[in-house]
Design a protein around this motif. Structure first.
Motif, PDB file in Angstrom:
ATOM      1  N   GLY A  58      10.456 -18.158  13.282  1.00  0.00           N
ATOM      2  CA  GLY A  58      10.543 -19.601  13.346  1.00  0.00           C
ATOM      3  C   GLY A  58       9.568 -20.182  14.356  1.00  0.00           C
ATOM      4  N   GLN A 176      26.501 -24.030  13.275  1.00  0.00           N
ATOM      5  CA  GLN A 176      25.127 -24.447  13.017  1.00  0.00           C
ATOM      6  C   GLN A 176      24.497 -24.849  14.343  1.00  0.00           C
ATOM      7  N   GLU A 177      23.244 -24.449  14.540  1.00  0.00           N
ATOM      8  CA  GLU A 177      22.514 -24.904  15.709  1.00  0.00           C
ATOM      9  C   GLU A 177      22.053 -26.340  15.451  1.00  0.00           C
ATOM     10  N   ARG A 179      19.917 -29.380  15.241  1.00  0.00           N
ATOM     11  CA  ARG A 179      18.470 -29.454  15.165  1.00  0.00           C
ATOM     12  C   ARG A 179      17.992 -30.776  15.761  1.00  0.00           C
ATOM     13  N   ASP A 199      17.570 -25.276   8.844  1.00  0.00           N
ATOM     14  CA  ASP A 199      18.458 -25.145   9.993  1.00  0.00           C
ATOM     15  C   ASP A 199      18.827 -23.696  10.258  1.00  0.00           C
ATOM     16  N   CYS A 200      19.211 -23.455  11.504  1.00  0.00           N
ATOM     17  CA  CYS A 200      19.634 -22.136  11.946  1.00  0.00           C
ATOM     18  C   CYS A 200      21.153 -22.097  12.078  1.00  0.00           C
ATOM     19  N   TRP A 227      21.747 -14.125  13.211  1.00  0.00           N
ATOM     20  CA  TRP A 227      21.169 -15.451  13.059  1.00  0.00           C
ATOM     21  C   TRP A 227      20.534 -15.535  11.679  1.00  0.00           C
ATOM     22  N   VAL A 229      18.256 -18.507   9.247  1.00  0.00           N
ATOM     23  CA  VAL A 229      17.718 -19.833   8.962  1.00  0.00           C
ATOM     24  C   VAL A 229      17.727 -20.035   7.456  1.00  0.00           C
ATOM     25  N   GLN A 243      17.371 -13.125  10.981  1.00  0.00           N
ATOM     26  CA  GLN A 243      16.542 -13.062  12.175  1.00  0.00           C
ATOM     27  C   GLN A 243      17.300 -12.421  13.321  1.00  0.00           C
ATOM     28  N   PRO A 246      17.367 -16.922  17.303  1.00  0.00           N
ATOM     29  CA  PRO A 246      17.173 -18.250  16.742  1.00  0.00           C
ATOM     30  C   PRO A 246      15.739 -18.733  16.916  1.00  0.00           C
TER      31      PRO A 246
END
Length: 275
Positions: A58, A176-177, A179, A199-200, A227, A229, A243, A246
């Motif tokens: 990313g 969810q991270e 964004r 989104d991650c 993780w 995305v 991944q 993140p």
């Protein structure tokens, strides 16, 4: 049938039953084709397929990351950020290729500031494809990430239809991270929002995702990666990217590659025909 290569740029083709995989070492060692009974599952083109993300995944914020007190600058190939590592833009070498498995490598070089070796192995059976990535060093330790960026076709037939008639994604993230406006995680974890996404997500215990093309094919993607995305904003494809950390993780959640501890990750794609 297998075409092996050294550094000449020749593709490697693996077959098992109705499954066929083509690897393009000269173009970032990406899986350029995954065909099941003649049906292509991956979006085609030099920038698509399924490519390894290494030595980071990313975006890196403004292309800069710190290792202790030292700050490093990566090229801004997705201005104002650096994205997806250098491996996808590198010609890899084929170490070994048989009818159903192959292994590849390249040595880290500038603009990456550390020496090391990256390896990818590809193993095909009649109903599964397993990919393994590793980063090792015999010199200085350094932060790194690994992962994959598969571009699954939204529609498997020649005629592209509406989004709702194409590939369906199922997975169960714990969070969810959030964004930010800069497309980087803010550091705040939120309940998963409805897509479309770029989104991650956090998947403690590992990723288990299913992509279904109704009436045609089901593909399961599993990995111990915690993780993922998801990028499905484009009409042509759905991306589900396991991944080791993140986006911007070299700054926020780096894994350390040392002479006694490489960074390793695997992902397995299994499928079954629905018709």
């Amino acid at each position: 049938m297998t075409n092996s290569r050294s550094s000449s740029g020749q593709d490697v083709r693996l077959t098992a039953g109705e499954a066929e995989v083509t690897v393009d070492p000269a173009n970032g060692c990406r899986i350029s084709s995954l065909r099941i009974a003649g049906t292509e599952l991956l979006r085609q083109g030099d920038h698509y397929g399924c490519f390894p993300m290494v030595p980071w995944c990313g975006r890196i914020a403004e292309g800069r990351f710190r290792d202790g007190a030292v700050e490093h600058q990566m090229p801004l190939n997705a201005a104002p950020h650096a994205i997806h590592g250098t491996g996808r833009d590198t010609a890899w070498h084929t170490a070994r290729a048989t009818g159903t498995e192959a292994s590849f490598f390249y040595d880290l070089a500038k603009p990456w500031p550390y020496e090391g070796r990256v390896t990818q192995s590809v193993e095909l059976t009649e109903d599964a494809l397993t990919l393994r990535l590793g980063v090792e060093t015999y010199g200085d330790s350094f932060p790194a990430q690994v992962g994959w960026h598969p571009w699954f076709r939204r529609h498997l037939d020649e005629k592209e239809g509406p989004r709702e008639s194409g590939a369906l994604l199922e997975f169960a993230p714990a969070w969810q991270e959030e964004r930010g406006a800069d497309h980087l995680p803010t550091g705040r974890r939120i309940d998963p929002l409805p897509g479309p996404w770029d989104d991650c997500f956090g998947v403690p215990g590992g990723l288990a995702a299913t992509v279904t093309w109704p009436g045609a094919m089901e593909l399961k993607l599993t990995s111990r990666a915690e993780w993922v995305v998801v990028y499905d904003e484009q009409e042509a494809a759905v991306c589900v990217e396991p991944q080791s950390g993140p986006p911007n993780g070299l700054n926020t959640a780096p894994a350390l590659v040392t002479p006694i501890e490489p960074l390793e990750l695997a992902a397995t794609f299994t499928w079954r025909r629905l018709a």
